[in-house]
Design an enzyme around this catalytic site. Structure first.
Site, PDB file in Angstrom:
ATOM      1  N   GLU A  17       0.813  -1.216   0.000  1.00  0.00           N
ATOM      2  CA  GLU A  17       0.000   0.000   0.000  1.00  0.00           C
ATOM      3  C   GLU A  17       0.847   1.266   0.000  1.00  0.00           C
ATOM      4  O   GLU A  17       0.501   2.257  -0.669  1.00  0.00           O
ATOM      5  CB  GLU A  17      -0.932   0.014   1.222  1.00  0.00           C
ATOM      6  CG  GLU A  17      -1.983  -1.077   1.217  1.00  0.00           C
ATOM      7  CD  GLU A  17      -1.560  -2.341   1.948  1.00  0.00           C
ATOM      8  OE1 GLU A  17      -2.431  -3.033   2.502  1.00  0.00           O
ATOM      9  OE2 GLU A  17      -0.339  -2.642   1.967  1.00  0.00           O
ATOM     10  N   LYS A 112      24.114   0.411   0.081  1.00  0.00           N
ATOM     11  CA  LYS A 112      23.504  -0.724   0.769  1.00  0.00           C
ATOM     12  C   LYS A 112      23.625  -0.598   2.289  1.00  0.00           C
ATOM     13  O   LYS A 112      24.644  -0.154   2.811  1.00  0.00           O
ATOM     14  CB  LYS A 112      24.165  -2.029   0.311  1.00  0.00           C
ATOM     15  CG  LYS A 112      24.023  -2.335  -1.167  1.00  0.00           C
ATOM     16  CD  LYS A 112      22.587  -2.640  -1.549  1.00  0.00           C
ATOM     17  CE  LYS A 112      22.453  -2.935  -3.026  1.00  0.00           C
ATOM     18  NZ  LYS A 112      23.034  -4.222  -3.417  1.00  0.00           N
ATOM     19  N   ILE A 440      22.603  -0.941 -19.225  1.00  0.00           N
ATOM     20  CA  ILE A 440      22.864  -2.020 -18.273  1.00  0.00           C
ATOM     21  C   ILE A 440      21.985  -3.237 -18.534  1.00  0.00           C
ATOM     22  O   ILE A 440      22.340  -4.349 -18.163  1.00  0.00           O
ATOM     23  CB  ILE A 440      22.685  -1.517 -16.829  1.00  0.00           C
ATOM     24  CG1 ILE A 440      23.619  -0.317 -16.582  1.00  0.00           C
ATOM     25  CG2 ILE A 440      22.966  -2.600 -15.820  1.00  0.00           C
ATOM     26  CD1 ILE A 440      25.082  -0.593 -16.906  1.00  0.00           C
ATOM     27  N   GLY A 441      20.829  -3.064 -19.180  1.00  0.00           N
ATOM     28  CA  GLY A 441      20.051  -4.252 -19.522  1.00  0.00           C
ATOM     29  C   GLY A 441      18.579  -4.017 -19.717  1.00  0.00           C
ATOM     30  O   GLY A 441      18.051  -4.234 -20.806  1.00  0.00           O
ATOM     31  N   ARG A 524      10.504   1.172  -4.194  1.00  0.00           N
ATOM     32  CA  ARG A 524      10.965   0.013  -4.949  1.00  0.00           C
ATOM     33  C   ARG A 524      10.903  -1.236  -4.077  1.00  0.00           C
ATOM     34  O   ARG A 524      11.542  -1.306  -3.019  1.00  0.00           O
ATOM     35  CB  ARG A 524      12.391   0.257  -5.435  1.00  0.00           C
ATOM     36  CG  ARG A 524      13.069  -0.957  -6.048  1.00  0.00           C
ATOM     37  CD  ARG A 524      12.570  -1.229  -7.432  1.00  0.00           C
ATOM     38  NE  ARG A 524      13.424  -2.210  -8.093  1.00  0.00           N
ATOM     39  CZ  ARG A 524      12.981  -3.232  -8.810  1.00  0.00           C
ATOM     40  NH1 ARG A 524      11.681  -3.410  -8.950  1.00  0.00           N
ATOM     41  NH2 ARG A 524      13.806  -4.064  -9.401  1.00  0.00           N
ATOM     42  N   ASP A 608      25.484 -10.105 -14.358  1.00  0.00           N
ATOM     43  CA  ASP A 608      25.390  -9.018 -13.378  1.00  0.00           C
ATOM     44  C   ASP A 608      25.673  -9.514 -11.966  1.00  0.00           C
ATOM     45  O   ASP A 608      25.139 -10.536 -11.534  1.00  0.00           O
ATOM     46  CB  ASP A 608      23.996  -8.403 -13.402  1.00  0.00           C
ATOM     47  CG  ASP A 608      23.761  -7.546 -14.633  1.00  0.00           C
ATOM     48  OD1 ASP A 608      24.758  -7.103 -15.230  1.00  0.00           O
ATOM     49  OD2 ASP A 608      22.600  -7.313 -14.986  1.00  0.00           O
ATOM     50  N   CYS A 652      26.502  -2.137  -8.493  1.00  0.00           N
ATOM     51  CA  CYS A 652      25.946  -0.805  -8.233  1.00  0.00           C
ATOM     52  C   CYS A 652      25.739  -0.561  -6.749  1.00  0.00           C
ATOM     53  O   CYS A 652      25.603  -1.492  -5.960  1.00  0.00           O
ATOM     54  CB  CYS A 652      24.626  -0.615  -8.973  1.00  0.00           C
ATOM     55  SG  CYS A 652      23.341  -1.799  -8.552  1.00  0.00           S
ATOM     56  N   HIS A 703      17.839   6.258 -10.820  1.00  0.00           N
ATOM     57  CA  HIS A 703      16.848   6.203  -9.752  1.00  0.00           C
ATOM     58  C   HIS A 703      16.168   7.550  -9.540  1.00  0.00           C
ATOM     59  O   HIS A 703      15.278   7.666  -8.702  1.00  0.00           O
ATOM     60  CB  HIS A 703      17.500   5.738  -8.449  1.00  0.00           C
ATOM     61  CG  HIS A 703      17.973   4.319  -8.521  1.00  0.00           C
ATOM     62  ND1 HIS A 703      19.232   3.980  -8.956  1.00  0.00           N
ATOM     63  CD2 HIS A 703      17.347   3.144  -8.250  1.00  0.00           C
ATOM     64  CE1 HIS A 703      19.364   2.659  -8.927  1.00  0.00           C
ATOM     65  NE2 HIS A 703      18.240   2.141  -8.507  1.00  0.00           N
TER      66      HIS A 703
END
Length: 775
Positions: A17, A112, A440-441, A524, A608, A652, A703
């Site tokens: 949500e 990260k 990148i793909g 995301r 990758d 990345c 992004h």
């Protein structure tokens, strides 16, 4: 009486949500009031779930509109000064500009969160930064929970972890130079929470699980001494690894309790069980906050029952870390009815516990300690049944897979020739210009693509019609790339729901949930597959899509694969064998795919590995063992390729400089990396290390919705040329373009190609032609 709590809960909602509300707000289809109502509804629901499960405290402060670190900066009034926003009256629109960028602003850097696939926004430390107080969102949430009748425990990132995870941008010689100002901000926040009647604050210091240098370790005692007089009771919380090395330090700190991750490091309990002060809480993370297997309740009770008799209400039971990292509710999972659709069958489902079920496990453990095992007989029976079923299930083990893995030799991890020989063969084959351009793909996953995939899964779209629809999307993507004049093309991946899930659907030993979503960053979300058994590739997975795409163009077409370490890291992994063993099985499956792509005429193959660094243990002394098997797994997957077949990889949103020798040891012919948010800072280490192979630093941030100008990309590329020889530079975006729209994608890529062309004109004449000499 033992008590129970969690370090945090998922924010996104069982049906994502929050994701849909955020994206609606960004599009302008809902207003701020509607977005805030969604957040309030989710918080209320999640607190109720905790209370209903029998937890003694509901956790407040774990909710974030985008990221908890950015939320802490907003609370302290420490948003990056370069944005020019009023830190006291920061609006949600300002907050999202910090996170995502805007027309006139670059987004904050993102990386990260320790060894997870969650991304946090990196604080920017400058000498002029103030910590005088900011938004009141946290205090409003405390009032919400209190009005609902809950006992509140507030969760905050700790001051030293906050400082440690940031980056110095200007005016400071060391991050700790800011500590006095940071502490003033924390003192104000904690004093206000105490005045509101908050009894406990969970203050997260996961950097304690790292190998900190003396200056950082020595900062803990004065820091917490300065907080003790103004704060509620503090529960110092660490996770993701053990803190036994810091046991003496932790006993000195004036905190009311500590939390230990006993899932990641069960052995650390020995350093605290005997002599942790009786008047302080010992919170034990005994339910796995990072994986989805049911807890062995009997095993946990064997550990905690003796402690309960000693510590009474000073013993708290918890998940190992925040439940942010697992899906919300197993009850949302439907069982598979059709071959093509995602979902878990009854046997697999019986082995799993998602976030809500982990709350129930904690409640059962607490009740078993306080009232005896007979009070939770049903929960204990479910736990035992799951453990017994996994042990005897014939689905888990495959003797052929085990035999093939055991037969591997060192030669199976070696390409035929060294890079210098391979790159010469590849240049002769492809004859590319200087600064080759590629992506990148993935290309935009439009609503039409998602609808077609969903209709196919439901059976509303036949196989041939689905195939035709995906081919139309590939044909469109190839045509657009040729119009832009990219040098190396991709097929756009319209058939792929996710770079890991897509392969998991086709590999034996994997299961795919229908609704097992977790947050990766912002809005995301990803749906990690589950590795429950030995991994095997029954047939080719990507060959026909790549063969079709290559038939549409004379330009080279990259075959796109997800590497073995990323397939491991971004899955929920079986816990009955070493991760190294599972990674090797995946590598062998990918090796077969590389060989089949090559036979089909695909001469560039990208494997990758964005999660390669993410897999590093938190303690550097444990790095070599991981890096050795991770590099070997990648090399095994790639080593089937001939010299003239060019192997690419992509990484990345990570710091790479401290593992560059190991990245070089992967021996990919071309590596592409994210560098734009760091303004090419991440590339500097590659230059200092003299990285030997070709490299493509990302020149714009995918992004963010912001479309970069040609001049900006030229500036970044000139910075790249200062550290990497131009003959080894590729040009590409930071990452795949799945989340972007076609209009901005085409504009940004056109600017990128134009920037490459302009830079080619600046090179000596001998390097401008495709037949140029390479060093």
């Amino acid at each position: 009486m033992a008590q129970a709590h969690i370090p945090g809960f998922s924010r996104i909602g069982a049906q994502r949500e929050l994701k849909f509300a955020l994206e609606g707000f960004w599009r302008g289809s809902i207003d701020e009031a509607t977005l805030r109502d969604t957040g309030r509804l989710l918080r209320t629901r999640h607190w109720t779930l905790q209370a209903q499960a029998g937890l003694d405290w509901v956790t407040v402060g774990d909710f974030a509109w985008y990221d908890q670190i950015l939320g802490m900066l907003a609370l302290l009034g420490a948003a990056p000064s370069r944005f020019g926003f009023d830190p006291v009256h920061l609006s949600l629109t300002d907050y999202f500009t910090l996170a995502r960028g805007g027309k006139d602003h670059f987004a904050m850097e993102m990386t990260k969160w320790f060894d997870t696939n969650y991304h946090y926004l990196v604080p920017e430390w400058t000498a002029d930064l103030r910590f005088d107080g900011g938004v009141d969102w946290l205090f409003d949430e405390v009032r919400e929970a209190a009005m609902l009748g809950h006992r509140v425990k507030v969760a905050l990132p700790g001051p030293l972890t906050l400082l440690y995870l940031g980056k110095i941008k200007s005016g400071l010689s060391h991050k700790l130079d800011l500590l006095p100002r940071v502490m003033e901000g924390y003192r104000k926040v904690l004093a206000r929470l105490k005045s509101m009647g908050v009894e406990w604050v969970q203050i997260d210091e996961p950097i304690l699980a790292l190998e900190l240098d003396a200056r950082w370790r020595e900062a803990f005692l004065p820091t917490y001494a300065s907080l003790a007089g103004v704060a509620p009771s503090l529960l110092l919380t660490s996770y993701f690894d053990g803190v036994a090395d810091c046991a003496a330090l932790l006993r000195e700190l004036p905190v009311a309790g500590i939390h230990l991750d006993l899932v990641r490091c069960p052995g650390q309990l020995e350093a605290f069980a005997a002599d942790w002060p009786q008047d302080r809480v010992l919170s034990l993370g005994v339910v796995d906050g990072r994986n989805i297997w049911r807890t062995d309740l009997d095993a946990v009770l064997n550990i905690v029952t003796p402690l309960h008799s000693q510590r009474g209400d000073g013993l708290w039971l918890a998940s190992s870390c925040s439940l942010l990292h697992v899906p919300v509710d197993l009850a949302q999972e439907k069982e598979k009815e059709k071959e093509k659709e995602s979902g878990l069958d009854a046997e697999l489902k019986s082995w799993f516990a998602f976030g809500v079920q982990k709350l129930e496990e904690l409640g059962a453990l607490k009740t078993a300690l306080n009232q005896g095992p007979d009070a939770v007989r049903a929960a204990l029976d479910r736990s035992r049944a799951a453990a017994g079923s996994r042990k005897v299930s014939a689905r888990i083990h495959n003797s052929l897979v085990k035999k093939r893995s055991a037969a591997l030799t060192d030669g199976d991890a070696q390409r035929l020739s060294p890079f210098a020989v391979r790159i010469a063969a590849q240049h002769a084959r492809w004859n590319l210009p200087a600064f080759p351009t590629t992506t990148i793909g993935s290309f935009p996953q439009t609503a039409e693509i998602r609808q077609a995939r969903a209709a196919y899964r439901r059976g509303d779209l036949g196989h041939l019609d689905y195939l035709q629809k995906m081919r139309e999307e590939i044909r469109f993507a190839v045509a657009k790339q040729e119009e832009i004049a990219l040098d190396v093309l991709v097929h756009g991946e319209p058939e792929r729901n996710d770079m890991v899930e897509y392969f998991g659907e086709q590999l034996w030993g994997y299961a795919i949930s229908a609704n097992g979503w977790v947050q990766s960053y912002g809005s995301r979300c990803v749906k990690p597959p589950v590795i429950y058994g030995d991994v095997y590739r029954p047939e080719a997975m990507t060959v026909e899509w790549s063969r079709f795409a290559q038939s549409l163009t004379s330009r080279p077409m990259k075959g796109m694969l997800t590497g073995p370490v990323t397939m491991l890291q971004w899955s929920f992994v079986r816990d009955d064998q070493p991760r190294e063993t599972t990674a090797l099985q995946i590598a062998l499956a990918l090796r077969d795919e590389v060989a089949d792509l090559e036979k089909a005429g695909i001469g560039m193959i990208q494997i990758d590995e964005p999660a390669f660094r993410e897999g590093l243990p938190l303690k550097q002394r444990d790095w070599p063992a991981y890096l050795e098997w991770a590099v070997r797994a990648f090399r095994i997957s790639a080593a089937a390729a001939a010299d003239e077949t060019q192997i690419h990889t992509h990484m990345c949103y990570s710091e790479f400089n401290d593992i560059l020798p190991w990245i070089a040891a992967m021996d990919a012919d071309v590596i592409t990396i994210e560098t734009s948010r760091s303004d090419m800072e991440l590339l500097e280490g590659f230059g200092q290390f003299a990285y030997p192979n070709d490299i493509g630093p990302g020149v714009y941030d995918i992004h963010s919705p912001r479309v970069p100008k040609i001049e900006e990309m030229q500036r970044l590329l000139r910075k790249a040329m200062e550290v990497i020889p131009p003959e080894r530079l590729w040009i590409n975006p930071d990452c795949g373009l799945k989340t972007r729209g076609w209009t901005e994608t085409l504009e940004a890529l056109s600017n990128m190609v134009r920037a490459a062309c302009l830079l080619r004109e600046e090179l000596p004449g001998s390097m401008q032609s495709p037949a140029r000499e390479f060093a």
